[in-house]
Motif scaffolding. Structure first.
Motif, PDB file in Angstrom:
ATOM      1  N   THR A 117     -62.522  93.765  84.923  1.00 29.46           N
ATOM      2  CA  THR A 117     -63.905  93.365  85.198  1.00 29.46           C
ATOM      3  C   THR A 117     -64.822  94.584  85.186  1.00 29.46           C
ATOM      4  OG1 THR A 117     -63.219  91.439  86.489  1.00 29.46           O
ATOM      5  CG2 THR A 117     -65.416  92.326  86.933  1.00 29.46           C
ATOM      6  N   PHE A 118     -64.392  95.648  85.843  1.00 28.57           N
ATOM      7  CA  PHE A 118     -65.184  96.881  85.865  1.00 28.57           C
ATOM      8  C   PHE A 118     -65.426  97.407  84.456  1.00 28.57           C
ATOM      9  CE2 PHE A 118     -64.332 101.548  85.551  1.00 28.57           C
ATOM     10  CZ  PHE A 118     -65.638 101.978  85.797  1.00 28.57           C
ATOM     11  N   ARG A 119     -64.374  97.500  83.656  1.00 28.06           N
ATOM     12  CA  ARG A 119     -64.511  98.151  82.344  1.00 28.06           C
ATOM     13  C   ARG A 119     -65.341  97.317  81.375  1.00 28.06           C
ATOM     14  NH1 ARG A 119     -59.158 100.513  83.782  1.00 28.06           N
ATOM     15  NH2 ARG A 119     -59.666 102.720  84.044  1.00 28.06           N
ATOM     16  N   VAL A 120     -65.229  95.996  81.433  1.00 22.93           N
ATOM     17  CA  VAL A 120     -66.077  95.158  80.573  1.00 22.93           C
ATOM     18  C   VAL A 120     -67.530  95.256  81.013  1.00 22.93           C
ATOM     19  CG1 VAL A 120     -66.596  92.787  79.878  1.00 22.93           C
ATOM     20  CG2 VAL A 120     -64.233  93.576  79.908  1.00 22.93           C
ATOM     21  N   CYS A 121     -67.767  95.199  82.316  1.00 25.48           N
ATOM     22  CA  CYS A 121     -69.145  95.316  82.811  1.00 25.48           C
ATOM     23  C   CYS A 121     -69.757  96.656  82.427  1.00 25.48           C
ATOM     24  CB  CYS A 121     -69.181  95.130  84.326  1.00 25.48           C
ATOM     25  SG  CYS A 121     -68.922  93.433  84.880  1.00 25.48           S
ATOM     26  N   ARG A 122     -69.007  97.727  82.597  1.00 27.11           N
ATOM     27  CA  ARG A 122     -69.533  99.050  82.244  1.00 27.11           C
ATOM     28  C   ARG A 122     -69.879  99.117  80.759  1.00 27.11           C
ATOM     29  NH1 ARG A 122     -65.680 104.164  83.096  1.00 27.11           N
ATOM     30  NH2 ARG A 122     -64.545 103.039  81.462  1.00 27.11           N
ATOM     31  N   ALA A 123     -68.996  98.600  79.912  1.00 24.97           N
ATOM     32  CA  ALA A 123     -69.231  98.657  78.476  1.00 24.97           C
ATOM     33  C   ALA A 123     -70.451  97.850  78.071  1.00 24.97           C
ATOM     34  CB  ALA A 123     -67.996  98.160  77.728  1.00 24.97           C
ATOM     35  N   VAL A 124     -70.600  96.651  78.637  1.00 23.10           N
ATOM     36  CA  VAL A 124     -71.716  95.810  78.204  1.00 23.10           C
ATOM     37  C   VAL A 124     -73.040  96.308  78.778  1.00 23.10           C
ATOM     38  CG1 VAL A 124     -71.675  94.028  80.031  1.00 23.10           C
ATOM     39  CG2 VAL A 124     -72.356  93.430  77.701  1.00 23.10           C
ATOM     40  N   VAL A 125     -73.025  96.844  79.996  1.00 22.19           N
ATOM     41  CA  VAL A 125     -74.258  97.409  80.556  1.00 22.19           C
ATOM     42  C   VAL A 125     -74.732  98.586  79.701  1.00 22.19           C
ATOM     43  CG1 VAL A 125     -75.171  98.737  82.507  1.00 22.19           C
ATOM     44  CG2 VAL A 125     -73.948  96.593  82.919  1.00 22.19           C
ATOM     45  N   ARG A 126     -73.810  99.452  79.311  1.00 22.46           N
ATOM     46  CA  ARG A 126     -74.181 100.571  78.441  1.00 22.46           C
ATOM     47  C   ARG A 126     -74.757 100.071  77.119  1.00 22.46           C
ATOM     48  NH1 ARG A 126     -68.759 104.392  79.316  1.00 22.46           N
ATOM     49  NH2 ARG A 126     -69.456 105.422  81.244  1.00 22.46           N
ATOM     50  N   ALA A 127     -74.115  99.051  76.543  1.00 16.36           N
ATOM     51  CA  ALA A 127     -74.571  98.527  75.251  1.00 16.36           C
ATOM     52  C   ALA A 127     -75.945  97.886  75.364  1.00 16.36           C
ATOM     53  CB  ALA A 127     -73.552  97.524  74.715  1.00 16.36           C
ATOM     54  N   TRP A 128     -76.158  97.081  76.391  1.00 15.18           N
ATOM     55  CA  TRP A 128     -77.454  96.420  76.552  1.00 15.18           C
ATOM     56  C   TRP A 128     -78.567  97.423  76.840  1.00 15.18           C
ATOM     57  CZ3 TRP A 128     -75.218  91.949  79.978  1.00 15.18           C
ATOM     58  CH2 TRP A 128     -74.758  90.918  79.143  1.00 15.18           C
ATOM     59  N   ARG A 129     -78.279  98.409  77.665  1.00 14.50           N
ATOM     60  CA  ARG A 129     -79.292  99.427  77.945  1.00 14.50           C
ATOM     61  C   ARG A 129     -79.648 100.206  76.685  1.00 14.50           C
ATOM     62  NH1 ARG A 129     -77.371 101.889  83.814  1.00 14.50           N
ATOM     63  NH2 ARG A 129     -78.746 100.599  85.112  1.00 14.50           N
ATOM     64  N   ALA A 130     -78.639 100.545  75.879  1.00 11.72           N
ATOM     65  CA  ALA A 130     -78.898 101.280  74.642  1.00 11.72           C
ATOM     66  C   ALA A 130     -79.738 100.464  73.675  1.00 11.72           C
ATOM     67  CB  ALA A 130     -77.578 101.671  73.987  1.00 11.72           C
ATOM     68  N   ALA A 131     -79.548  99.142  73.703  1.00  6.56           N
ATOM     69  CA  ALA A 131     -80.293  98.255  72.808  1.00  6.56           C
ATOM     70  C   ALA A 131     -81.639  97.827  73.398  1.00  6.56           C
ATOM     71  CB  ALA A 131     -79.462  97.022  72.487  1.00  6.56           C
ATOM     72  N   GLY A 132     -81.881  98.183  74.653  1.00  2.00           N
ATOM     73  CA  GLY A 132     -83.134  97.802  75.300  1.00  2.00           C
ATOM     74  C   GLY A 132     -83.250  96.320  75.565  1.00  2.00           C
ATOM     75  N   ARG A 133     -82.137  95.692  75.876  1.00  2.00           N
ATOM     76  CA  ARG A 133     -82.163  94.248  76.128  1.00  2.00           C
ATOM     77  C   ARG A 133     -81.403  93.912  77.402  1.00  2.00           C
ATOM     78  NH1 ARG A 133     -78.797  91.001  71.748  1.00  2.00           N
ATOM     79  NH2 ARG A 133     -79.542  89.402  73.163  1.00  2.00           N
ATOM     80  N   GLY A 134     -81.714  92.756  77.960  1.00  2.00           N
ATOM     81  CA  GLY A 134     -81.030  92.284  79.148  1.00  2.00           C
ATOM     82  C   GLY A 134     -79.891  91.356  78.790  1.00  2.00           C
ATOM     83  N   GLY A 135     -79.309  90.729  79.800  1.00  2.00           N
ATOM     84  CA  GLY A 135     -78.207  89.811  79.561  1.00  2.00           C
ATOM     85  C   GLY A 135     -77.691  89.233  80.860  1.00  2.00           C
ATOM     86  N   ARG A 136     -76.662  88.411  80.726  1.00  2.00           N
ATOM     87  CA  ARG A 136     -76.065  87.729  81.871  1.00  2.00           C
ATOM     88  C   ARG A 136     -74.614  88.168  82.028  1.00  2.00           C
ATOM     89  NH1 ARG A 136     -80.572  86.858  82.369  1.00  2.00           N
ATOM     90  NH2 ARG A 136     -81.794  84.978  82.005  1.00  2.00           N
ATOM     91  N   ILE A 137     -74.249  88.540  83.239  1.00  2.00           N
ATOM     92  CA  ILE A 137     -72.850  88.812  83.566  1.00  2.00           C
ATOM     93  C   ILE A 137     -72.418  87.805  84.627  1.00  2.00           C
ATOM     94  CG2 ILE A 137     -71.227  90.439  84.586  1.00  2.00           C
ATOM     95  CD1 ILE A 137     -72.965  92.711  83.498  1.00  2.00           C
ATOM     96  N   VAL A 138     -71.310  87.126  84.353  1.00  2.00           N
ATOM     97  CA  VAL A 138     -70.742  86.166  85.304  1.00  2.00           C
ATOM     98  C   VAL A 138     -69.300  86.594  85.555  1.00  2.00           C
ATOM     99  CG1 VAL A 138     -70.266  83.752  85.810  1.00  2.00           C
ATOM    100  CG2 VAL A 138     -72.176  84.340  84.296  1.00  2.00           C
ATOM    101  N   ASN A 139     -68.992  86.935  86.788  1.00  2.00           N
ATOM    102  CA  ASN A 139     -67.649  87.378  87.145  1.00  2.00           C
ATOM    103  C   ASN A 139     -66.945  86.310  87.974  1.00  2.00           C
ATOM    104  OD1 ASN A 139     -68.020  89.840  85.837  1.00  2.00           O
ATOM    105  ND2 ASN A 139     -68.851  90.819  87.678  1.00  2.00           N
ATOM    106  N   THR A 140     -65.694  86.056  87.644  1.00  2.00           N
ATOM    107  CA  THR A 140     -64.923  85.041  88.363  1.00  2.00           C
ATOM    108  C   THR A 140     -64.139  85.684  89.495  1.00  2.00           C
ATOM    109  OG1 THR A 140     -64.667  83.760  86.318  1.00  2.00           O
ATOM    110  CG2 THR A 140     -63.223  83.205  88.152  1.00  2.00           C
ATOM    111  N   ALA A 141     -64.404  85.235  90.707  1.00  2.00           N
ATOM    112  CA  ALA A 141     -63.617  85.641  91.870  1.00  2.00           C
ATOM    113  C   ALA A 141     -62.780  84.430  92.295  1.00  2.00           C
ATOM    114  CB  ALA A 141     -64.519  86.136  92.991  1.00  2.00           C
ATOM    115  N   SER A 142     -62.668  84.177  93.568  1.00  2.00           N
ATOM    116  CA  SER A 142     -61.865  83.061  94.072  1.00  2.00           C
ATOM    117  C   SER A 142     -62.132  82.909  95.558  1.00  2.00           C
ATOM    118  CB  SER A 142     -60.369  83.340  93.844  1.00  2.00           C
ATOM    119  OG  SER A 142     -59.567  82.408  94.543  1.00  2.00           O
ATOM    120  N   VAL A 143     -61.942  81.697  96.055  1.00  2.00           N
ATOM    121  CA  VAL A 143     -62.040  81.528  97.503  1.00  2.00           C
ATOM    122  C   VAL A 143     -60.956  82.350  98.216  1.00  2.00           C
ATOM    123  CG1 VAL A 143     -63.142  79.272  97.414  1.00  2.00           C
ATOM    124  CG2 VAL A 143     -60.654  79.415  97.417  1.00  2.00           C
ATOM    125  N   ALA A 144     -59.890  82.702  97.493  1.00  2.00           N
ATOM    126  CA  ALA A 144     -58.870  83.569  98.093  1.00  2.00           C
ATOM    127  C   ALA A 144     -59.456  84.912  98.492  1.00  2.00           C
ATOM    128  CB  ALA A 144     -57.712  83.785  97.111  1.00  2.00           C
TER     129      ALA A 144
END
Length: 256
Positions: free
Chosen positions: A120-147
């Motif tokens: 989760t960390f590495r995908v988020c880091r990669a996409v945040v870097r990519a979106w910032r470089a492109a000057g665009r926003g986006g949506r991140i949805v991370n799956t956790a659990s009631v556990a």
């Protein structure tokens, strides 16, 4: 075809898409018009999901790899680019290695953390870097659990990884909001094929507990959670960030 929220012309990456919740998310998103990049560690199972989506008239590409390994998340994003600019990421990759703490090995702890939290960390880091470089926003949805909120006997490693996903996501949401990036978490309680790895006696007790204690009278399924994920991937969720949504059929509290 899914009803309600439409995701036409949007491109979404789903990790852990070969089975369970991830597969349910991917098929549902495609049914709403999204082009879906499918990530996981089993290319053959991912290809089955791709064919299912394409048979339904959707678009999908397979982007395999273990996103917990440094550098793989960037490769996965590059493969997803075949569908067009990425609009949303759904992090769902996870495994369970259930055992009581006294009997748990270092490997069983580390493997669960690697799959669920490192990825989760590495995908988020990669996409945040990519979106910032492109000057665009986006949506991140991370799956956790009631556990990750309430704990489960024999799942200390899994619960810790999911609690980590929640804390990480709420912090990331504050960091990236100025860039137009939203970050939200879904914490479902649902029966998936991951549940099949639980020993039979405990699994039956789990299913029975789900039916007895669930206010709606039945266990949840991927189809119950997928519409919430679709909303969080959509433009309609633009004013929602830093939230952990508990998706169950029982009244409770959300975190965030």
């Amino acid at each position: 075809m899914a009803t309600g929220i439409r995701l036409d012309d949007r491109v979404v990456l789903v990790t852990g898409a070969s089975r369970g919740l991830g597969r349910g998310y991917a098929v549902d998103l495609a049914g709403r018009g999204a082009a879906v990049a499918l990530n996981g560690r089993d290319p053959d199972r991912l290809d089955e999901v791709r064919r299912e989506i394409e048979d339904g008239g959707g678009r999908a590409v397979v982007a395999p790899g273990d996103v917990g390994v440094p550098g793989i998340a960037e490769d996965v994003l590059a493969a997803a680019a075949a569908l067009g600019p990425l609009d949303a990421v759904v992090n769902n990759a996870a495994i369970n290695r259930d055992r009581t703490v006294a009997k748990m090995s270092d490997e069983e702890w580390s493997e669960v953390m690697h799959a669920g939290l490192d990825g989760t960390f590495r995908v988020c880091r990669a996409v945040v870097r990519a979106w910032r470089a492109a000057g665009r926003g986006g949506r991140i949805v991370n799956t956790a659990s009631v556990a990750g909120l309430y704990g489960n006997v024999g799942q200390a490693n899994y619960a810790a990884s999911k609690a980590g996903v929640i804390g990480f996501s709420l912090s990331l949401a504050r960091e990236v909001a100025p860039a137009g990036i939203t970050v939200n978490v879904v914490s479902p309680r649902a029966v998936t094929d991951m549940s099949e790895s639980i020993p039979e006696e405990r699994r039956r007790a789990f299913y029975d507990m789900q039916s007895r204690t669930n206010t709606l009278g039945r266990p949840g399924t991927p189809a119950d959670v997928a519409p919430v994920v679709a909303f969080l991937c959509s433009e309609e969720s633009a004013y929602l960030t830093g939230q952990s949504l508990v998706v169950t059929g029982t009244p409770g509290s959300s975190v965030g």
